[in-house]
Scaffold this motif. Sequence first.
Motif, mmCIF file in Angstrom:
data_model
loop_
_atom_site.group_PDB
_atom_site.id
_atom_site.type_symbol
_atom_site.label_atom_id
_atom_site.label_comp_id
_atom_site.label_asym_id
_atom_site.label_seq_id
_atom_site.Cartn_x
_atom_site.Cartn_y
_atom_site.Cartn_z
ATOM 1 N N THR A 114 0.723 -1.076 -0.120
ATOM 2 C CA THR A 114 0.047 0.018 0.083
ATOM 3 C C THR A 114 0.873 1.132 -0.122
ATOM 4 O O THR A 114 1.745 1.484 0.914
ATOM 5 N N PRO A 115 0.648 2.266 -0.827
ATOM 6 C CA PRO A 115 1.539 3.362 -0.965
ATOM 7 C C PRO A 115 1.576 4.154 0.317
ATOM 8 O O PRO A 115 0.414 4.122 1.101
ATOM 9 N N ASP A 116 2.563 4.789 0.622
ATOM 10 C CA ASP A 116 2.732 5.523 1.806
ATOM 11 C C ASP A 116 1.447 6.682 1.894
ATOM 12 O O ASP A 116 1.080 7.335 2.763
ATOM 13 N N TRP A 117 1.309 7.519 0.829
ATOM 14 C CA TRP A 117 0.306 8.462 0.544
ATOM 15 C C TRP A 117 -0.970 8.321 0.706
ATOM 16 O O TRP A 117 -1.913 8.984 0.924
ATOM 17 N N VAL A 118 -1.473 6.700 0.814
ATOM 18 C CA VAL A 118 -2.889 6.502 0.929
ATOM 19 C C VAL A 118 -3.505 6.983 2.245
ATOM 20 O O VAL A 118 -4.777 7.400 2.185
ATOM 21 N N ALA A 119 -2.846 6.825 3.401
ATOM 22 C CA ALA A 119 -3.631 7.105 4.802
ATOM 23 C C ALA A 119 -3.951 8.388 4.669
ATOM 24 O O ALA A 119 -5.138 8.795 5.137
ATOM 25 N N THR A 120 -2.947 9.485 4.176
ATOM 26 C CA THR A 120 -3.383 10.873 4.144
ATOM 27 C C THR A 120 -4.792 11.230 3.432
ATOM 28 O O THR A 120 -5.559 12.001 3.540
ATOM 29 N N LYS A 121 -4.508 10.362 2.041
ATOM 30 C CA LYS A 121 -5.675 10.846 1.152
ATOM 31 C C LYS A 121 -6.826 10.078 1.685
ATOM 32 O O LYS A 121 -8.036 11.064 1.603
ATOM 33 N N LEU A 122 -6.959 9.114 2.265
ATOM 34 C CA LEU A 122 -8.004 8.574 3.059
ATOM 35 C C LEU A 122 -8.888 9.490 3.896
ATOM 36 O O LEU A 122 -9.945 9.649 4.006
ATOM 37 N N MET A 123 -7.940 9.930 4.779
ATOM 38 C CA MET A 123 -8.292 10.964 5.814
ATOM 39 C C MET A 123 -9.205 12.186 5.243
ATOM 40 O O MET A 123 -10.078 12.646 5.474
ATOM 41 N N GLU A 124 -8.539 12.333 4.117
ATOM 42 C CA GLU A 124 -9.187 13.909 3.425
ATOM 43 C C GLU A 124 -10.382 13.506 2.711
ATOM 44 O O GLU A 124 -11.442 14.182 2.690
ATOM 45 N N MET A 125 -10.588 12.309 2.413
ATOM 46 C CA MET A 125 -11.776 11.874 1.266
ATOM 47 C C MET A 125 -12.745 11.223 2.225
ATOM 48 O O MET A 125 -13.696 10.312 1.730
ATOM 49 N N GLU A 126 -12.671 11.104 3.814
ATOM 50 C CA GLU A 126 -13.454 10.381 4.417
ATOM 51 C C GLU A 126 -14.838 10.651 4.232
ATOM 52 O O GLU A 126 -15.716 9.593 4.238
ATOM 53 N N ASP A 127 -15.247 11.826 4.141
ATOM 54 C CA ASP A 127 -16.405 12.184 3.989
ATOM 55 C C ASP A 127 -17.076 11.798 2.602
ATOM 56 O O ASP A 127 -18.323 11.059 2.486
ATOM 57 N N LYS A 128 -16.163 11.808 1.420
ATOM 58 C CA LYS A 128 -16.784 11.208 0.190
ATOM 59 C C LYS A 128 -17.036 9.510 0.352
ATOM 60 O O LYS A 128 -18.050 8.999 -0.351
ATOM 61 N N LEU A 129 -16.158 8.976 1.100
ATOM 62 C CA LEU A 129 -16.057 7.409 1.079
ATOM 63 C C LEU A 129 -17.417 6.861 1.904
ATOM 64 O O LEU A 129 -18.130 6.055 1.738
ATOM 65 N N ALA A 130 -17.639 7.842 3.040
ATOM 66 C CA ALA A 130 -18.869 7.532 4.001
ATOM 67 C C ALA A 130 -20.175 7.712 3.066
ATOM 68 O O ALA A 130 -20.867 7.148 2.963
ATOM 69 N N THR A 131 -20.147 8.524 2.044
ATOM 70 C CA THR A 131 -21.540 8.986 1.396
ATOM 71 C C THR A 131 -21.517 7.870 0.417
ATOM 72 O O THR A 131 -22.673 7.350 0.065
ATOM 73 N N SER A 132 -20.544 7.112 -0.179
ATOM 74 C CA SER A 132 -20.639 5.987 -0.963
ATOM 75 C C SER A 132 -20.948 4.777 -0.307
ATOM 76 O O SER A 132 -21.366 3.959 -1.133
ATOM 77 N N SER A 133 -20.991 4.483 0.579
ATOM 78 C CA SER A 133 -21.241 3.268 1.256
ATOM 79 C C SER A 133 -22.824 3.352 1.834
ATOM 80 O O SER A 133 -23.433 4.420 1.763
ATOM 81 N N SER A 134 -23.341 2.221 2.137
ATOM 82 C CA SER A 134 -24.877 2.519 2.587
ATOM 83 C C SER A 134 -24.635 2.405 4.327
ATOM 84 O O SER A 134 -25.692 2.186 4.851
ATOM 85 N N SER A 135 -23.738 3.006 4.760
ATOM 86 C CA SER A 135 -23.765 3.112 6.356
ATOM 87 C C SER A 135 -24.681 3.932 6.578
ATOM 88 O O SER A 135 -25.085 4.077 7.968
ATOM 89 N N THR A 136 -25.087 4.962 6.180
ATOM 90 C CA THR A 136 -25.853 6.041 6.368
ATOM 91 C C THR A 136 -27.254 5.563 6.764
ATOM 92 O O THR A 136 -27.786 5.728 8.014
ATOM 93 N N ARG A 137 -27.983 4.539 5.830
ATOM 94 C CA ARG A 137 -29.075 4.141 5.832
ATOM 95 C C ARG A 137 -29.008 2.914 7.121
ATOM 96 O O ARG A 137 -29.875 3.047 8.074
ATOM 97 N N ALA A 138 -27.980 2.328 7.358
ATOM 98 C CA ALA A 138 -27.696 1.329 8.453
ATOM 99 C C ALA A 138 -27.663 2.291 9.721
ATOM 100 O O ALA A 138 -28.151 1.691 10.796
ATOM 101 N N SER A 139 -27.117 3.264 9.845
ATOM 102 C CA SER A 139 -27.063 3.968 10.961
ATOM 103 C C SER A 139 -28.324 4.453 11.415
ATOM 104 O O SER A 139 -28.381 4.370 12.553
#
Length: 742
Positions: A474-499
């Motif tokens: 896994t590239p080193d820059w992935v962790a930083t990018k994931l933190m920045e895109m956390e909101d977008k990832l959360a929107t893409s999953s079905s976690s909102t309905r389940a929550s």
Amino acid sequence: LWEDLFSSPDHWVDCRADKKTRQFPDFKREKDGKALWINNEETPAWVEERLNEEGNLWKPPSSKDDLWQDLIDPPHEWEDFRTKKRNPRFPDFKRKEDGMSLWFDSYDTPDWVGTKLMEMEDKLATSSSSTRASSAKEHLWQGLIDSPHEWEDFRTKKRNPRFPDFKRKEDGMSLWFDSHDTPDWVATKLMEMEDKLATSSSSTRASSAKEHLWQDLIDSPHEWEDFRTKKRNPRFPDFKRKEDGMSLWFDSHDTPDWVATKLMEMEDKLATSSSSTRASSAKEHLWQDLIDSPHEWEDFRTKKRSPRFPDFRHKEDEMPLWLDSYDTPDWVATKLMEMEDKLATSSSSTRASSAKEHLWQDLIDSPHEWEDFRTKKRNPRFPDFKRKEDGMPLWFDSYDTPDWVATKLMEIEDKLATSSSSTRASSAKEHLWQDLIDSPHEWEDFRTKKRNPRFPDFKRKEDGMSLWFDSHDTPDWVATKLMEMEDKLATSSSSTRASSAKEHLWQDLIDSPHEWEDFRTKKRNPRFPDFKRKEDGMSLWFDSHDTPDWVATKLMEMEDKLATSSSSTRASSAKEHLWQGLIDSPHEWEDFRTKKRSPRFPDFRHKEDEMPLWLDSYDTPDWVATKLMEIEDKLATPESHLQESQEKVGDSVDPLQSPDFSPKLTDPTEIERLWKELLGPDELGGFHPGHPDFIKSDTREGAHFRGCIIHDIHARATAMTPAMDNQNDEKIELCARLMVDW
């Protein structure tokens, strides 16, 4: 089978050229996997001559590459056992038609298989019959719940964790409680049906039979073999009957309590019945032969990869020896040190070391001819380097790796990196991560939902491509990018309905606590839910990852309402009543605290109705520990022992120290009254509860009033006043004077 081999050669595979061990068969039938060995003692005499006459009539085994390719091309013809198998030695894939098997972590698995399997994951998942299997498994569990008397419960009796927890008596169908496909409702139903399951077990008869075997061992030790000091495997029995091989384990859960004491008494008889003396003598003879003739033995101490492999083996008859065996003589270590030079000369380690150095030198000189798997391998047993031409492997952490290898590898690290295909693989992986960052709505996020750590963290919806965050590449820059895109990832999953649905359930618990059952203080299994709705069985876990943050605060405010909604108050009252019964009548209870072998066995049990009590139970009242300490003597001393101690005559106790002992009386009137009450109408049969003991002033000897003292005083008084038989008053006065010594 041998006749079928020659009459139907098309149905058999000739494995002689490819077999790597003697245990591997020489021929194998394709349709059912039946195997044949040429050098087996049961092989007919005519087989070898016939084999020489017939020549090569049989086809060679299928190439491993062909089998993997067949799996990739029509995955629906294979069964995928990776997530279902309980034994790591069980194959990962099995062909439905002929049962041909494949292991993913095998040494000869082609390199391209991992990538192809990831691409075909969806097709493999479709070929699995997991849905039907899950439905069938639920049907079996329901059958257990509905008819527990038709099943055998082995949970408390099984010695092997791989043995099933339940087994149907009729057809032997098995169930494991901790299996991955056990339905969630099973735990609750089992708790409700515990009494019915316990009734269906035949543990009483089994216990009686086991006691009979132990008694036979005690009575006839010469008919049993004692393996306690000889066995290498803890699962091997401690005792075995010579006649029929019946076995006994000393640390078994159903071993009677009296066995340990009886074994100590019979130790001499048991020792006589074993053949350990002869075995020890034979083992000493082997070690002496190794010391005297080291060139006739092979030394595997530095070469063996498994601790179960012998340290030394005789070249001619292959007799093995283990240094760490229990019966290795004490003098062996010293002798081996003295003979180390001779032993080293007898082994072929010098030639092997030279060959290994040659391979490492070839890797250093021609790194482009070798494949570097150090950063890619998932199995630690897989080699670190592999030569492309002939597949020769090298392990960096092997015991015979030359010392100079580490330095040379660091110097040519760049050359090795260039020779492997890691650059291309790394580039492809970076491309996938970049696509996840750029288009999070096209990926599914499983980080908070996956139950298996081997399941991917992210999966592309279109083609099923998978990514693992903790992967080595896994590239080193992935962790930083994931933190920045956390909101977008959360929107893409079905976690909102389940929550949202989960929040609705928690809110219902807070609003209507009387409609929910609180199991937090009662559940014995951490996987059991903390709250359960009475109407439909909907469950909630407080420590779940998707529990809203406000739940803890609301639960504290509503604690009183939740407590009222459960039946804990009535249960607590009933439990307090039982504990009070133990305190008030300890002689009606059996104390197992020092005797029980299992922590699940109760600490106390009522003799009449067998109601159990556990001291470490969550609902044990706080005052129990204090009360138990106060009545410890009453619990420890049985009723019969108390009666014997009251009648015991001796000088071990000073009655004057007892608060119940009254000092000697001086008032003659009171003395006369008490003696009349003590002696009674017949002058001997009376009993006064306030004066149970007497003590002699000079010797401090004590005795019960019904003992010899009263007889002694009365006999002396009668002897001194033979004419006073009818003058009771004068006799009483004389007895009182004689009492001065007591």
